[in-house]
Design a protein around this motif. Structure first.
Motif, PDB file in Angstrom:
ATOM      1  N   ASP A   1       6.116   7.121  -4.504  1.00 22.03           N
ATOM      2  CA  ASP A   1       6.417   8.535  -4.309  1.00 22.03           C
ATOM      3  C   ASP A   1       5.996   9.056  -2.927  1.00 22.03           C
ATOM      4  OD1 ASP A   1       7.591   8.962  -6.868  1.00 22.03           O
ATOM      5  OD2 ASP A   1       5.585   8.937  -7.739  1.00 22.03           O
ATOM      6  N   ALA A   2       5.485   8.182  -2.087  1.00 20.84           N
ATOM      7  CA  ALA A   2       5.076   8.591  -0.738  1.00 20.84           C
ATOM      8  C   ALA A   2       6.305   8.975   0.078  1.00 20.84           C
ATOM      9  CB  ALA A   2       4.335   7.452  -0.047  1.00 20.84           C
ATOM     10  N   ARG A   3       6.159   9.991   0.893  1.00 21.95           N
ATOM     11  CA  ARG A   3       7.246  10.445   1.773  1.00 21.95           C
ATOM     12  C   ARG A   3       7.412   9.414   2.890  1.00 21.95           C
ATOM     13  NH1 ARG A   3       9.918  14.516  -0.590  1.00 21.95           N
ATOM     14  NH2 ARG A   3      10.456  15.423   1.397  1.00 21.95           N
ATOM     15  N   LEU A   4       8.529   8.736   2.896  1.00 24.22           N
ATOM     16  CA  LEU A   4       8.736   7.624   3.827  1.00 24.22           C
ATOM     17  C   LEU A   4       8.645   8.047   5.287  1.00 24.22           C
ATOM     18  CD1 LEU A   4      11.641   5.751   2.033  1.00 24.22           C
ATOM     19  CD2 LEU A   4       9.218   5.156   2.060  1.00 24.22           C
ATOM     20  N   ARG A   5       9.265   9.157   5.623  1.00 23.69           N
ATOM     21  CA  ARG A   5       9.283   9.557   7.034  1.00 23.69           C
ATOM     22  C   ARG A   5       7.876   9.824   7.560  1.00 23.69           C
ATOM     23  NH1 ARG A   5      14.344  13.091   8.932  1.00 23.69           N
ATOM     24  NH2 ARG A   5      13.437  12.454  10.906  1.00 23.69           N
ATOM     25  N   SER A   6       7.046  10.481   6.771  1.00 17.61           N
ATOM     26  CA  SER A   6       5.698  10.774   7.257  1.00 17.61           C
ATOM     27  C   SER A   6       4.779   9.564   7.127  1.00 17.61           C
ATOM     28  CB  SER A   6       5.110  11.991   6.554  1.00 17.61           C
ATOM     29  OG  SER A   6       5.030  11.777   5.167  1.00 17.61           O
ATOM     30  N   GLU A   7       4.850   8.853   6.020  1.00 14.64           N
ATOM     31  CA  GLU A   7       3.968   7.692   5.814  1.00 14.64           C
ATOM     32  C   GLU A   7       4.223   6.585   6.833  1.00 14.64           C
ATOM     33  OE1 GLU A   7       1.392   6.845   3.616  1.00 14.64           O
ATOM     34  OE2 GLU A   7       1.391   8.994   3.217  1.00 14.64           O
ATOM     35  N   LEU A   8       5.490   6.377   7.162  1.00  9.98           N
ATOM     36  CA  LEU A   8       5.850   5.296   8.081  1.00  9.98           C
ATOM     37  C   LEU A   8       6.084   5.791   9.509  1.00  9.98           C
ATOM     38  CD1 LEU A   8       8.316   3.447   5.695  1.00  9.98           C
ATOM     39  CD2 LEU A   8       5.945   2.823   6.199  1.00  9.98           C
ATOM     40  N   GLU A   9       5.881   7.097   9.707  1.00 11.90           N
ATOM     41  CA  GLU A   9       6.061   7.723  11.015  1.00 11.90           C
ATOM     42  C   GLU A   9       7.450   7.442  11.593  1.00 11.90           C
ATOM     43  OE1 GLU A   9       2.747   6.613  13.482  1.00 11.90           O
ATOM     44  OE2 GLU A   9       1.299   7.511  12.094  1.00 11.90           O
ATOM     45  N   LEU A  10       8.470   7.662  10.757  1.00 13.29           N
ATOM     46  CA  LEU A  10       9.850   7.452  11.178  1.00 13.29           C
ATOM     47  C   LEU A  10      10.356   8.680  11.926  1.00 13.29           C
ATOM     48  CD1 LEU A  10      11.404   5.984   7.892  1.00 13.29           C
ATOM     49  CD2 LEU A  10      10.402   4.735   9.817  1.00 13.29           C
TER      50      LEU A  10
ATOM     51  N   ASP B   1       0.804  -1.226   0.000  1.00 12.93           N
ATOM     52  CA  ASP B   1       0.000   0.000   0.000  1.00 12.93           C
ATOM     53  C   ASP B   1       0.836   1.274   0.000  1.00 12.93           C
ATOM     54  OD1 ASP B   1      -2.373  -1.358  -0.062  1.00 12.93           O
ATOM     55  OD2 ASP B   1      -2.745  -1.221   2.098  1.00 12.93           O
ATOM     56  N   LEU B   2       2.165   1.127   0.015  1.00 10.10           N
ATOM     57  CA  LEU B   2       3.053   2.282   0.053  1.00 10.10           C
ATOM     58  C   LEU B   2       3.395   2.707  -1.371  1.00 10.10           C
ATOM     59  CD1 LEU B   2       4.699   4.161   1.930  1.00 10.10           C
ATOM     60  CD2 LEU B   2       6.582   2.531   1.709  1.00 10.10           C
ATOM     61  N   ASP B   3       2.899   3.873  -1.758  1.00  3.47           N
ATOM     62  CA  ASP B   3       3.175   4.410  -3.092  1.00  3.47           C
ATOM     63  C   ASP B   3       4.665   4.719  -3.214  1.00  3.47           C
ATOM     64  OD1 ASP B   3       3.364   7.037  -4.935  1.00  3.47           O
ATOM     65  OD2 ASP B   3       1.680   5.786  -5.562  1.00  3.47           O
TER      66      ASP B   3
ATOM     67  N   THR C   1      10.458   5.864  -1.795  1.00  2.00           N
ATOM     68  CA  THR C   1      11.022   4.642  -2.363  1.00  2.00           C
ATOM     69  C   THR C   1      11.629   4.930  -3.729  1.00  2.00           C
ATOM     70  OG1 THR C   1       9.432   3.254  -1.169  1.00  2.00           O
ATOM     71  CG2 THR C   1      10.490   2.281  -3.101  1.00  2.00           C
ATOM     72  N   ALA C   2      10.911   5.669  -4.561  1.00  2.00           N
ATOM     73  CA  ALA C   2      11.406   5.980  -5.905  1.00  2.00           C
ATOM     74  C   ALA C   2      12.715   6.757  -5.854  1.00  2.00           C
ATOM     75  CB  ALA C   2      10.357   6.760  -6.685  1.00  2.00           C
ATOM     76  N   SER C   3      12.793   7.756  -4.974  1.00  2.00           N
ATOM     77  CA  SER C   3      14.021   8.548  -4.909  1.00  2.00           C
ATOM     78  C   SER C   3      15.168   7.738  -4.305  1.00  2.00           C
ATOM     79  CB  SER C   3      13.795   9.861  -4.147  1.00  2.00           C
ATOM     80  OG  SER C   3      13.505   9.629  -2.789  1.00  2.00           O
ATOM     81  N   CYS C   4      14.858   6.826  -3.391  1.00  4.08           N
ATOM     82  CA  CYS C   4      15.897   5.943  -2.847  1.00  4.08           C
ATOM     83  C   CYS C   4      16.478   5.061  -3.950  1.00  4.08           C
ATOM     84  CB  CYS C   4      15.324   5.047  -1.747  1.00  4.08           C
ATOM     85  SG  CYS C   4      15.004   5.847  -0.171  1.00  4.08           S
TER      86      CYS C   4
END
Length: 88
Positions: free
Chosen positions: A34-43, A30-32, A74-77
């Motif tokens: 282009d989703a911002r990892l820190r906010s989406e995963l609450e890192l 469910d993780l797009d 994910t895409a930018s990584c």
């Protein structure tokens, strides 16, 4: 022996593995990309640092603090890792 850089598929696998080490119950389906990892995963900051260290260890790519903005999604990584990975 053929020298090849890190493939996008290998980079994606490294990102997924690192995420699941930090957030074991993350639903990567469910993780797009282009989703911002820190906010989406609450890192938090320590989680993100652990993520960076895991990526670096898994891929052999040196990741400096100045590179952190390139690890936003994910895409930018994947783009960052494949462009910086040493030949194997």
């Amino acid at each position: 022996m053929t020298d090849t850089a890190l493939t996008p598929e290998a980079a994606r696998a490294a990102v997924a593995t690192a995420i699941l080490r930090i957030v074991p119950d993350a639903d990567l389906d469910d993780l797009d990309d282009d989703a911002r990892l820190r906010s989406e995963l609450e890192l938090d900051s320590l989680d993100f640092l652990s993520f960076v260290e895991l990526l670096s260890s898994a891929t052999g790519v040196r990741i400096d603090e100045a590179d952190y903005p390139a690890l936003a999604s994910t895409a930018s990584c994947i783009e960052f890792l494949t462009s910086r990975a040493p030949a194997r």
